[in-house]
Design an enzyme around this catalytic site. Structure first.
Site, mmCIF file in Angstrom:
data_model
loop_
_atom_site.group_PDB
_atom_site.id
_atom_site.type_symbol
_atom_site.label_atom_id
_atom_site.label_comp_id
_atom_site.label_asym_id
_atom_site.label_seq_id
_atom_site.Cartn_x
_atom_site.Cartn_y
_atom_site.Cartn_z
ATOM 1 N N SER A 5 0.829 -1.207 0.000
ATOM 2 C CA SER A 5 0.000 0.000 0.000
ATOM 3 C C SER A 5 0.858 1.249 0.000
ATOM 4 C CB SER A 5 -0.895 0.035 1.235
ATOM 5 O OG SER A 5 -1.575 1.274 1.271
ATOM 6 N N LYS A 20 -4.451 -6.815 3.048
ATOM 7 C CA LYS A 20 -4.417 -5.644 2.155
ATOM 8 C C LYS A 20 -5.835 -5.299 1.696
ATOM 9 C CE LYS A 20 -3.151 -2.217 -0.281
ATOM 10 N NZ LYS A 20 -3.645 -2.019 -1.549
ATOM 11 N N HIS A 48 -7.462 -3.531 4.453
ATOM 12 C CA HIS A 48 -6.897 -2.171 4.463
ATOM 13 C C HIS A 48 -7.677 -1.293 3.487
ATOM 14 C CE1 HIS A 48 -4.467 0.855 2.373
ATOM 15 N NE2 HIS A 48 -3.826 1.054 3.500
ATOM 16 N N ASN A 49 -7.902 -1.825 2.298
ATOM 17 C CA ASN A 49 -8.617 -1.034 1.292
ATOM 18 C C ASN A 49 -10.070 -0.804 1.688
ATOM 19 O OD1 ASN A 49 -6.205 -1.265 -0.073
ATOM 20 N ND2 ASN A 49 -7.174 -1.449 -2.056
ATOM 21 N N GLU A 54 -10.012 1.893 3.991
ATOM 22 C CA GLU A 54 -9.725 3.087 3.165
ATOM 23 C C GLU A 54 -11.028 3.633 2.550
ATOM 24 O OE1 GLU A 54 -6.501 2.498 0.220
ATOM 25 O OE2 GLU A 54 -7.881 3.281 -1.286
HETATM 26 C C1 6PG Z 1 -3.104 1.555 -1.635
HETATM 27 C C2 6PG Z 1 -4.371 1.795 -2.366
HETATM 28 C C3 6PG Z 1 -4.268 1.203 -3.734
HETATM 29 C C4 6PG Z 1 -5.244 1.797 -4.717
HETATM 30 C C5 6PG Z 1 -6.633 1.458 -4.402
HETATM 31 C C6 6PG Z 1 -7.642 2.391 -5.031
HETATM 32 O O1 6PG Z 1 -3.202 0.966 -0.587
HETATM 33 O O2 6PG Z 1 -2.063 1.970 -2.127
HETATM 34 O O3 6PG Z 1 -5.434 1.219 -1.705
HETATM 35 O O4 6PG Z 1 -4.365 -0.169 -3.576
HETATM 36 O O5 6PG Z 1 -5.078 3.153 -4.820
HETATM 37 O O6 6PG Z 1 -6.803 0.188 -4.926
HETATM 38 O O7 6PG Z 1 -8.769 1.684 -5.027
HETATM 39 P P1 6PG Z 1 -10.058 2.100 -5.800
HETATM 40 O O8 6PG Z 1 -9.651 2.378 -7.224
HETATM 41 O O9 6PG Z 1 -10.929 0.897 -5.681
HETATM 42 O O10 6PG Z 1 -10.544 3.307 -5.111
#
Ligand code: 6PG
Length: 466
Positions: free
Chosen positions: A128, A183, A186-187, A190
């Site tokens: 990430s 991960k 984590h997303n 996010e």
């Molecule tokens: C990270 C982000 C990376 C990516 C996301 C965006 O941890 O660096 O999460 O994995 O920017 O996948 O996800 P979306 O396009 O689904 O918003």
């Protein structure tokens, strides 16, 4: 002298990871399916004397020190399988493939089984931090065979982000699939965190009618306190940016249609599959779906042009109130993510170390937040507790609860779409409720389907002829 490591895939992330490895003095071989991309990349980085381009896959693989270590930085999905199948004929037993993309954890498990037939190791490595993180130090969540991991531990830790106390934001997560699962969660967090911030922005913009500049100052201030986090910080940066084409702030020129690549959706599907409760993350995914229906929303906004309650000019107390509400919402969102990890760990026998996961999210990743230190402390005290039950957070939730409700009342009164924040309070209210209405639900199920119910005063299953 052979190369220390190979990077397959020179997309945004691959390019940055390769440079990061170079900056840590590793001899790095790079390969991309399209030769022009490799050539262009090398031309742009001609000053790097430890970066070696390969236009032929066999040569790329043969240039590596054994056991060979290759990081795949290719688009998640079928491409990963295709690349693995191209590599297999050139690899030897004990070579290690690290999949650094956002792969689906079940694919990671499948791939490690597939490669184990040839005695090649597969490590699922969640990474990430986006482009800048990959270059300057991402948060890394590796999983798979521990012996294989030990052979790459030094490299991954070297290129990972370092927390303020110097700790590398990279730790072995567990057996196959667990790194990509962590991960994925984590997303999911996010998604929730981003949506909460967007809803607060909406309250300030549409409810309190603040200007971009005023909102920017509030976020900047919040980033100095308990909300200090990467996402709050970049929000304050974003709100400063002027558009190159007009006189406006860029934020006002960006269409309100959210994109997504699917990791948030996976998190929801996986939570449902193991009966875990992550309403804020699901609400955030649904919010992206609704955002995508722009033309329908435009029609509906004309049809339901309701006269919303106006809010008075915002006071300092109200700004503090919203800050406290946002803190509670964020804590609930992270609590849901960690609770999902707990449910998954039990389900799949991963024995995840939640405190350690909080530690490696402290730097380099998108959900980096000051309160992750507190989250670690909470798990040190009792790793089985839902975070909101931990003394560290429960005390704050009790103190800020009124502010949290008031902020949600303002959102609802003004008709602002705020499913993520609302869902955090619902989660809290549902979780802390001793007696829910599920007694009536059970009665209804028994009435129409003889599904039986349990009683409050006796053990066993009961059915009533209603
Ligand atoms: C990270 C982000 C990376 C990516 C996301 C965006 O941890 O660096 O999460 O994995 O920017 O996948 O996800 P979306 O396009 O689904 O918003």
């Amino acid at each position: 002298m052979k190369n220390d490591i190979g990077v397959y895939g020179l997309g945004v992330m691959g390019k940055s990871i390769a440079l990061n490895l170079c900056n840590h003095d590793y001899k790095v071989a790079v390969y991309n399916y399209e030769n022009e991309i490799t050539t262009d990349y090398i031309n742009r980085n001609s000053d790097k004397t430890n970066l070696f381009p390969y236009l032929d896959l066999k040569n790329f693989v043969e240039s590596l020190e054994k056991p060979r270590k290759i990081i795949l930085m290719v688009t998640a999905g079928d491409t990963v399988d295709k690349v693995i199948d191209q590599l297999i004929p050139y690899l030897d037993k004990k070579d290690i493939i690290m999949d650094g993309g956002n792969s689906y954890y079940k694919d990671s498990i499948k791939r490690s089984n597939h490669l184990s037939n040839s005695e090649i190791y597969y490590l699922g490595v969640g990474i990430s931090g986006g482009e800048m993180g990959a270059l300057n130090g991402p948060s890394i969540m590796p999983s798979g065979d521990l012996c294989a991991y030990n052979k790459v531990d030094t490299i991954l830790k070297a290129i990972s982000a370092k927390a303020d106390d110097g700790m590398p934001c990279c730790e072995y997560i567990g057996t196959h699939g667990s790194g990509h699962y962590v991960k994925m969660v984590h997303n999911g967090i996010e998604y929730g965190d981003i949506q909460i911030i967007c809803e607060v922005y909406s309250l300030l913009r549409d409810g309190y009618k603040l200007s971009v500049c005023e909102i920017q100052k509030i976020f900047e201030q919040w980033n100095k306190g308990k909300l200090k986090s990467y996402l709050v910080e970049i929000t304050s940066e974003i709100l400063k940016k002027k558009d190159d084409l007009t006189e406006n702030y860029l934020i006002d020129m960006i269409l309100d249609v959210a994109g997504q690549k699917g990791t948030g959706k996976w998190t929801c599907i996986e939570a449902l599959a193991i009966s875990s409760t992550i309403p804020t993350i699901t609400a955030s995914v649904f919010a992206r779906h609704i955002s995508a229906k722009k033309s329908e929303r435009m029609l509906a906004s004309k049809m339901f042009n309701l006269k919303a309650n106006e809010l008075n000019k915002i006071s300092t107390e109200e700004i503090n109130e919203i800050e406290n509400a946002m803190y509670c919402a964020k804590i609930c969102c992270y609590a849901q993510g960690f609770d999902l990890l707990k449910d998954a760990s039990n389900e799949f026998g991963w024995d995840l170390n939640y405190g350690q996961i909080a530690m490696i999210w402290r730097e380099g990743c998108i959900i980096k937040a000051e309160f992750l230190n507190e989250i670690k402390k909470a798990f040190d005290i009792d790793k089985s507790l839902n975070l909101i039950m931990s003394e560290i957070f429960s005390e704050n939730l009790l103190v800020y609860e009124k502010d949290w409700r008031n902020t949600i009342i303002s959102l609802i009164k003004t008709g602002i779409y705020a499913p993520a924040i609302v869902s955090t309070l619902e989660y809290f209210d549902g979780y802390r409720c001793e007696v829910t209405s599920a007694n009536l639900l059970q009665a209804q199920r028994d009435y129409f389907g003889a599904h039986t119910y349990q009683r409050t005063d006796k053990d066993g299953k009961f059915h009533t002829i209603w």
